[in-house]
Design a protein around this motif. Structure first.
Motif, PDB file in Angstrom:
ATOM      1  N   LEU A  94      11.930  -2.618  -8.103  1.00 31.55           N
ATOM      2  CA  LEU A  94      10.548  -2.159  -7.939  1.00 31.55           C
ATOM      3  C   LEU A  94       9.551  -3.238  -8.342  1.00 31.55           C
ATOM      4  O   LEU A  94       8.468  -3.347  -7.755  1.00 31.55           O
ATOM      5  CB  LEU A  94      10.332  -0.878  -8.746  1.00 31.55           C
ATOM      6  CG  LEU A  94      11.094   0.337  -8.204  1.00 31.55           C
ATOM      7  CD1 LEU A  94      11.067   1.493  -9.196  1.00 31.55           C
ATOM      8  CD2 LEU A  94      10.523   0.781  -6.854  1.00 31.55           C
ATOM      9  N   GLN A  98       6.753  -4.713  -5.855  1.00 30.09           N
ATOM     10  CA  GLN A  98       5.353  -4.850  -6.261  1.00 30.09           C
ATOM     11  C   GLN A  98       4.845  -6.276  -6.061  1.00 30.09           C
ATOM     12  O   GLN A  98       3.676  -6.491  -5.705  1.00 30.09           O
ATOM     13  CB  GLN A  98       5.206  -4.443  -7.729  1.00 30.09           C
ATOM     14  CG  GLN A  98       3.780  -4.300  -8.210  1.00 30.09           C
ATOM     15  CD  GLN A  98       3.699  -3.541  -9.509  1.00 30.09           C
ATOM     16  OE1 GLN A  98       3.180  -2.427  -9.566  1.00 30.09           O
ATOM     17  NE2 GLN A  98       4.210  -4.112 -10.577  1.00 30.09           N
ATOM     18  N   PRO A 113      10.481   5.052  -9.208  1.00 33.74           N
ATOM     19  CA  PRO A 113       9.239   4.753  -8.486  1.00 33.74           C
ATOM     20  C   PRO A 113       8.078   5.646  -8.902  1.00 33.74           C
ATOM     21  O   PRO A 113       6.935   5.197  -8.952  1.00 33.74           O
ATOM     22  CB  PRO A 113       9.612   4.956  -7.010  1.00 33.74           C
ATOM     23  CG  PRO A 113      10.890   5.713  -7.003  1.00 33.74           C
ATOM     24  CD  PRO A 113      11.591   5.362  -8.280  1.00 33.74           C
ATOM     25  N   PHE A 123       2.332   2.288  -4.838  1.00 31.47           N
ATOM     26  CA  PHE A 123       3.522   2.560  -4.044  1.00 31.47           C
ATOM     27  C   PHE A 123       3.335   3.842  -3.237  1.00 31.47           C
ATOM     28  O   PHE A 123       2.573   4.737  -3.627  1.00 31.47           O
ATOM     29  CB  PHE A 123       4.755   2.740  -4.942  1.00 31.47           C
ATOM     30  CG  PHE A 123       5.275   1.470  -5.555  1.00 31.47           C
ATOM     31  CD1 PHE A 123       4.982   0.225  -5.014  1.00 31.47           C
ATOM     32  CD2 PHE A 123       6.087   1.513  -6.694  1.00 31.47           C
ATOM     33  CE1 PHE A 123       5.467  -0.941  -5.575  1.00 31.47           C
ATOM     34  CE2 PHE A 123       6.577   0.349  -7.267  1.00 31.47           C
ATOM     35  CZ  PHE A 123       6.270  -0.883  -6.709  1.00 31.47           C
ATOM     36  N   THR A 241      10.806   3.708  -0.800  1.00 35.79           N
ATOM     37  CA  THR A 241       9.545   3.317  -1.412  1.00 35.79           C
ATOM     38  C   THR A 241       8.993   2.035  -0.793  1.00 35.79           C
ATOM     39  O   THR A 241       9.733   1.076  -0.570  1.00 35.79           O
ATOM     40  CB  THR A 241       9.738   3.092  -2.923  1.00 35.79           C
ATOM     41  OG1 THR A 241      10.403   4.230  -3.500  1.00 35.79           O
ATOM     42  CG2 THR A 241       8.411   2.898  -3.635  1.00 35.79           C
ATOM     43  N   ARG A 243       5.093  -0.523  -0.542  1.00 34.52           N
ATOM     44  CA  ARG A 243       3.769  -0.749  -1.112  1.00 34.52           C
ATOM     45  C   ARG A 243       2.732   0.041  -0.317  1.00 34.52           C
ATOM     46  O   ARG A 243       2.909   0.301   0.879  1.00 34.52           O
ATOM     47  CB  ARG A 243       3.405  -2.242  -1.093  1.00 34.52           C
ATOM     48  CG  ARG A 243       4.215  -3.100  -2.049  1.00 34.52           C
ATOM     49  CD  ARG A 243       3.733  -4.544  -2.049  1.00 34.52           C
ATOM     50  NE  ARG A 243       3.861  -5.158  -0.728  1.00 34.52           N
ATOM     51  CZ  ARG A 243       4.981  -5.650  -0.247  1.00 34.52           C
ATOM     52  NH1 ARG A 243       6.106  -5.590  -0.970  1.00 34.52           N
ATOM     53  NH2 ARG A 243       5.019  -6.196   0.955  1.00 34.52           N
TER      54      ARG A 243
END
Length: 257
Positions: A94, A98, A113, A123, A241, A243
């Motif tokens: 994660l 990011q 997340p 996210f 997940t 951005r």
């Protein structure tokens, strides 16, 4: 009268023949149009833009749906060029997402997340990769001691903080009226393998484990006594997940994936 009937007969025969010929021509034309349409579609498919995606996943759990897509050529059919990038932990993956080092996270859990989002990460969750399958384990000889959640009182329990099963299990204990700070003792671990070894050696009574370790669990002489699906039939894990602020191109690529 006979001559007239004969002429009428010839006329009707001619009409039928012409109709049949006309029908045959229409079918041929339709087939030609269909072939042309198929060729045009194939040409359009070849001319479609290819989207490149770096897809991160947890190396502990793998990414079985992506494995199937790679094996069956589904990504190519969707004009995708996919690079699979493994990570040792959800946090590492994660953080990479990011930082823009990958485009998508597949098997980084659901609570991880969400925790990043709660801390301000931009996210979005756009789908799911798997559900359920996480077990609570003990030594084989102790498996019959646990009938209800009340039987966990007084036990020492090993878990990884904010692991999906950790959150669900603690939540259900509290719903059952068990104080997770007083009635049980939670010991934090960094890996599921370490939890299983601790259960085997008797350092802890119970292990909050995960889907990828069932084979190892059984080899160590441990047994699942409870599953995350027993705690919550709708238990969700591994959300897809990405951005936030998704561009038009990214939206198409994500949908194709």
């Amino acid at each position: 009268m006979k001559k007239r009937n004969w002429l009428i007969g010839i006329g009707l025969s001619a009409i039928l023949v012409l109709s049949a010929c006309g029908g045959k021509e229409t079918a041929n034309e339709a087939a030609s149009k269909q072939n042309a349409s198929s060729s045009e579609k194939a040409e359009e498919k070849d001319n479609e833009k290819t989207y490149e995606l770096k897809v991160g996943y947890g190396s502990i759990y793998g990414a079985p749906l992506a494995d199937i897509a790679i094996d069956q050529g589904f990504f190519e059919e969707e004009n995708l060029k996919v690079e699979m990038v493994p990570f040792q932990s959800s946090a590492d993956g994660l953080n990479a997402l990011q930082a823009g080092k990958i485009d998508i996270g597949l098997t980084f859990g659901s609570t991880a997340p969400l925790n990043f989002i709660a801390q301000g990460s931009n996210f979005e969750l756009i789908g799911g990769h798997m559900e359920g399958g996480h077990p609570i384990v003990v030594k084989e000889e102790h498996k019959d001691e646990y009938k209800t959640l009340q039987d966990f009182k007084g036990k020492t329990i090993g878990s990884i903080p904010l692991h999906t099963n950790d959150v669900y299990f603690k939540s259900e204990l509290q719903k059952a009226g068990i104080d997770i700070h007083k009635d049980v003792k939670f010991v934090e671990f960094k890996t599921l393998s370490a939890i299983l070894e601790a259960v085997k050696t008797g350092k802890i009574d119970v292990g909050v484990s995960g889907t990828a370790h069932l084979t190892k669990t059984l080899k160590l002489g441990l047994a699942p006594i409870l599953w995350i699906n027993d705690l919550d039939k709708n238990a969700a894990c591994c959300r897809v997940t990405v951005r936030g602020e998704i561009s038009d191109d990214q939206a198409i690529a994500y949908k194709n994936l």
